[in-house]
Design an enzyme around this catalytic site. Structure first.
Site, short mmCIF file in Angstrom:
data_model
loop_
_atom_site.label_atom_id
_atom_site.label_comp_id
_atom_site.label_asym_id
_atom_site.label_seq_id
_atom_site.Cartn_x
_atom_site.Cartn_y
_atom_site.Cartn_z
CG HIS A 10 137.27 -7.11 71.05
ND1 HIS A 10 138.46 -7.66 71.47
CD2 HIS A 10 137.58 -6.01 70.34
CE1 HIS A 10 139.46 -6.91 71.02
NE2 HIS A 10 138.95 -5.91 70.33
CG HIS A 52 143.27 -6.60 65.45
ND1 HIS A 52 144.60 -6.42 65.82
CD2 HIS A 52 142.56 -5.72 66.20
CE1 HIS A 52 144.68 -5.48 66.73
NE2 HIS A 52 143.46 -5.03 66.99
#
Length: 242
Positions: A10, A52
């Site tokens: 991740h 992100h």
């Protein structure tokens, strides 16, 4: 089954290096990940970049929305100084930077299109054209929390797998995923069970939960016989599997 488990890091090895950067991705592979999960936005001039948040504030020394910067302006920012001064030279990578690195390797890519809070016109086409350029269709899952984006994927390139991402617990989410043309379902780890995975498989879906970080979560995922998982600790998963 565990030998071919998809282990997606991740945002790379984000606990050790600045998230969503090339050094973090390299380290994640060294730690045992066979896949990378990361996020893509579009710049003001239409380039897909790996970051992100909708804003650059948290992970760079700049301020403002990603979509307000040109690629040249973004690459003048540091994407590592926030993590530690020794990483101040690290820049925000483009999607193409990553595709160039993995084109000769079997690394899997789970690319999340960040087009839910901010809608980027044509983000699906832009990303898919790059994937096609490097002929990486067989190594990519293209995911989103935006159902409209998932539905577009198959119409643009049916070789690319769509991933249905969602929050919380939904009733029979495999039905919605199937209707959207997704071939992978991404539930939060606390939403899965053996029955959940069985039902998803019966609908032709692979199951790849996210937020699989602690030992009990890893144990739950493997006990339910998932096909893959998204984790902040690929080294823990690799140790568990082996």
């Amino acid at each position: 089954m565990q030998s071919n488990l998809m282990i997606f890091a991740h945002r790379g090895a984000a606990h050790l290096l600045p998230e969503n950067t090339l050094p973090a991705f390299r380290r994640a592979i060294q730690l045992g990940a066979n896949g990378l999960e990361f996020d893509v936005h579009l710049t003001k001039d239409g380039h897909p970049v790996v970051i992100h948040d909708e804003k650059v504030n948290r992970t760079t020394n700049g301020r403002g929305l990603v979509k307000r910067f040109t690629l040249k302006e973004l690459q003048q920012l540091s994407a590592g100084a926030w993590f530690h001064p020794r990483y101040s030279h690290i820049k925000i990578p483009t999607l193409e930077d990553i595709l160039k690195k993995v084109v000769h390797f079997p690394t899997l890519l789970n690319i999340e299109m960040k087009n839910t809070l901010i809608r980027y016109d044509g983000i699906e086409q832009t990303i898919i054209k790059l994937i096609q350029k490097y002929q990486l269709q067989q190594q990519v899952i293209l995911s989103s929390f935006n159902p409209k984006s998932i539905k577009k994927i198959a119409s643009l390139d049916d070789q690319i797998i769509g991933g249905f991402l969602y929050f919380g617990k939904l009733d029979e989410p495999w039905r919605m995923a199937s209707e959207l043309g997704a071939r992978v379902i991404h539930p939060p780890i606390n939403a899965i069970s053996r029955d959940f995975v069985t039902q998803s498989h019966e609908h032709g879906l692979l199951v790849c939960p996210y937020h699989v970080n602690h030992w009990r979560q890893i144990n739950l995922a493997l006990d339910c016989r998932v096909d893959g998982l998204i984790t902040q600790h690929p080294e823990r998963v690799r140790k568990f599997v082996e």
